[in-house]
Write a protein that holds these residues in place. Structure first.
Motif, mmCIF file in Angstrom:
data_model
loop_
_atom_site.group_PDB
_atom_site.id
_atom_site.type_symbol
_atom_site.label_atom_id
_atom_site.label_comp_id
_atom_site.label_asym_id
_atom_site.label_seq_id
_atom_site.Cartn_x
_atom_site.Cartn_y
_atom_site.Cartn_z
ATOM 1 N N VAL A 1 64.775 83.033 6.049
ATOM 2 C CA VAL A 1 63.984 82.365 5.015
ATOM 3 C C VAL A 1 64.956 81.885 3.949
ATOM 4 C CG1 VAL A 1 62.141 82.569 3.313
ATOM 5 C CG2 VAL A 1 61.980 83.844 5.455
ATOM 6 N N VAL A 2 64.837 80.623 3.561
ATOM 7 C CA VAL A 2 65.746 80.023 2.583
ATOM 8 C C VAL A 2 64.919 79.439 1.442
ATOM 9 C CG1 VAL A 2 67.446 78.217 2.152
ATOM 10 C CG2 VAL A 2 67.493 79.485 4.317
ATOM 11 N N ARG A 3 65.247 79.835 0.226
ATOM 12 C CA ARG A 3 64.617 79.233 -0.942
ATOM 13 C C ARG A 3 65.655 78.428 -1.716
ATOM 14 N NH1 ARG A 3 62.011 81.826 -6.522
ATOM 15 N NH2 ARG A 3 61.780 79.796 -7.522
ATOM 16 N N ASP A 4 65.302 77.205 -2.052
ATOM 17 C CA ASP A 4 66.122 76.364 -2.914
ATOM 18 C C ASP A 4 65.183 75.739 -3.929
ATOM 19 O OD1 ASP A 4 67.664 74.354 -4.139
ATOM 20 O OD2 ASP A 4 68.919 74.133 -2.363
ATOM 21 N N GLY A 5 65.119 76.329 -5.111
ATOM 22 C CA GLY A 5 64.157 75.873 -6.114
ATOM 23 C C GLY A 5 62.733 76.076 -5.616
ATOM 24 N N PRO A 6 61.902 75.029 -5.680
ATOM 25 C CA PRO A 6 60.513 75.164 -5.244
ATOM 26 C C PRO A 6 60.337 74.975 -3.741
ATOM 27 C CG PRO A 6 60.857 72.976 -6.104
ATOM 28 C CD PRO A 6 62.163 73.706 -6.284
ATOM 29 N N VAL A 7 61.432 74.810 -3.012
ATOM 30 C CA VAL A 7 61.371 74.568 -1.569
ATOM 31 C C VAL A 7 61.726 75.850 -0.825
ATOM 32 C CG1 VAL A 7 62.293 73.248 0.362
ATOM 33 C CG2 VAL A 7 61.935 72.129 -1.853
ATOM 34 N N ILE A 8 60.812 76.276 0.053
ATOM 35 C CA ILE A 8 61.059 77.446 0.899
ATOM 36 C C ILE A 8 60.897 77.014 2.344
ATOM 37 C CG2 ILE A 8 60.404 79.796 1.507
ATOM 38 C CD1 ILE A 8 59.252 80.172 -1.240
ATOM 39 N N HIS B 1 64.464 76.149 13.227
ATOM 40 C CA HIS B 1 64.763 76.860 14.468
ATOM 41 C C HIS B 1 66.239 76.660 14.807
ATOM 42 C CE1 HIS B 1 64.885 77.686 18.791
ATOM 43 N NE2 HIS B 1 63.771 78.395 18.613
ATOM 44 N N TRP B 2 66.881 77.697 15.312
ATOM 45 C CA TRP B 2 68.323 77.637 15.580
ATOM 46 C C TRP B 2 68.696 76.502 16.535
ATOM 47 C CZ3 TRP B 2 69.320 78.045 20.700
ATOM 48 C CH2 TRP B 2 68.430 78.787 21.493
ATOM 49 N N GLY B 3 67.793 76.133 17.434
ATOM 50 C CA GLY B 3 68.123 75.091 18.385
ATOM 51 C C GLY B 3 68.224 73.709 17.776
ATOM 52 N N SER B 4 67.619 73.520 16.607
ATOM 53 C CA SER B 4 67.592 72.211 15.943
ATOM 54 C C SER B 4 68.335 72.188 14.619
ATOM 55 C CB SER B 4 66.133 71.799 15.687
ATOM 56 O OG SER B 4 65.388 71.753 16.879
ATOM 57 N N LEU B 5 68.737 73.341 14.121
ATOM 58 C CA LEU B 5 69.273 73.443 12.764
ATOM 59 C C LEU B 5 70.435 72.489 12.520
ATOM 60 C CD1 LEU B 5 69.238 74.891 10.010
ATOM 61 C CD2 LEU B 5 70.735 76.638 11.020
ATOM 62 N N HIS B 6 71.286 72.295 13.519
ATOM 63 C CA HIS B 6 72.472 71.456 13.333
ATOM 64 C C HIS B 6 72.133 70.005 13.056
ATOM 65 C CE1 HIS B 6 71.345 70.952 17.517
ATOM 66 N NE2 HIS B 6 72.128 69.889 17.607
ATOM 67 N N LEU B 7 70.923 69.566 13.435
ATOM 68 C CA LEU B 7 70.504 68.179 13.206
ATOM 69 C C LEU B 7 69.956 67.951 11.799
ATOM 70 C CD1 LEU B 7 68.632 67.476 16.576
ATOM 71 C CD2 LEU B 7 70.917 66.658 15.919
ATOM 72 N N LEU B 8 69.664 69.025 11.086
ATOM 73 C CA LEU B 8 68.977 68.889 9.796
ATOM 74 C C LEU B 8 69.858 68.215 8.750
ATOM 75 C CD1 LEU B 8 66.173 69.597 8.705
ATOM 76 C CD2 LEU B 8 67.095 71.803 7.965
ATOM 77 N N GLY C 1 70.072 67.287 -0.511
ATOM 78 C CA GLY C 1 70.912 68.180 -1.295
ATOM 79 C C GLY C 1 70.407 69.604 -1.394
ATOM 80 N N ARG C 2 69.383 69.943 -0.634
ATOM 81 C CA ARG C 2 68.819 71.298 -0.705
ATOM 82 C C ARG C 2 69.213 72.112 0.523
ATOM 83 N NH1 ARG C 2 65.265 72.169 -4.760
ATOM 84 N NH2 ARG C 2 64.186 70.382 -5.684
ATOM 85 N N ARG C 3 69.416 73.396 0.301
ATOM 86 C CA ARG C 3 69.615 74.327 1.404
ATOM 87 C C ARG C 3 68.297 74.474 2.147
ATOM 88 N NH1 ARG C 3 69.924 79.117 -0.185
ATOM 89 N NH2 ARG C 3 71.219 80.035 1.436
#
Length: 229
Positions: free
Chosen positions: A142-149, A123-130, A117-119
């Motif tokens: 860089v993406v921050r979602d609460g304590p996760v960066i 790497h752009w080549g793998s992002l779609h699998l996340l 449930g976190r943003r």
């Protein structure tokens, strides 16, 4: 935050060395930071660049980190079903103030159940699998979602480490570190991401397809393990 600030970095075979060494250089200058490089053993760990890095501690002996840091590289996919590694990440994340990754390190966080449930980015080549690991794929550097960066590929690790420095010590300290490291990028081409005008779109699409074919199955198995938790 009290000193020392314990940064625990996971090191594994076939890590992308700049994913690790870029942030490590920032951590080396961050006030009060103490970097612990944790691996299965104290033996040299081969990187994807043809040289090895020496761990400073083992997974079992690593102290509790204030910051958990996972770099990326093809070795991340080799660990998506490695329970000792995933257990180490879950244990560290439970008490860490910050849970972080660079590049495909986010896949290990996801396989450990830490991105549900976190943003998050990669790497752009793998992002779609996340998304298969419960994350909300977000195409930002860089993406921050609460304590996760999480940070995107390779060179984005320096951006992440400076962002983390600013979160902990304030913008002025981060700016001083940026100056000391002369982090003043001026790439010769505007081709650093598929969205950039000089990027080779055909190459980017081929890379995404190849990554899906090569890594899709192991990501699906990791996702199935999460569903069974």
């Amino acid at each position: 935050m009290t000193e020392p600030l314990h940064v625990v970095a996971l090191l594994f075979p076939h890590v992308t060395q700049l994913d690790f060494t870029g942030p490590a250089q920032v951590f080396a200058k961050m006030p009060g930071a103490e970097l612990h490089v944790a691996a299965d053993s104290l033996d040299p760990v081969p990187t994807d660049a043809g040289f090895s890095i020496l761990p400073t501690t083992t997974l079992e002996a690593a102290p509790q980190g204030d910051v958990l840091f996972v770099p990326g590289g093809r070795g991340t996919f080799e660990l998506l079903e490695d329970e000792p590694t995933l257990a180490f990440l879950r244990h560290q994340a439970a008490e860490a103030q910050w849970v972080t990754s660079v590049c495909t390190g986010s896949f290990l966080l996801g396989a450990a159940g830490l991105l549900r449930g976190r943003r998050a980015t990669s790497h752009w080549g793998s992002l779609h699998l996340l998304e298969r690991l419960g994350a909300i794929p977000t195409a930002e550097r860089v993406v921050r979602d609460g304590p996760v960066i999480t940070a995107a590929g390779v060179s984005a690790g320096i951006d992440f480490a400076l962002r983390l420095t600013a979160e902990i010590h304030g913008d002025d300290v981060a700016k001083r570190l940026q100056l000391l490291l002369e982090y003043d990028p001026e790439p010769p081409f505007d081709a650093g991401a598929p969205s950039r005008p000089d990027a080779d779109d055909e190459l980017a699409q081929a890379q995404i397809s190849a990554t899906t074919e090569l890594r899709g199955d192991v990501v699906e198995r990791a996702a199935a393990r999460l569903t069974g938790d």
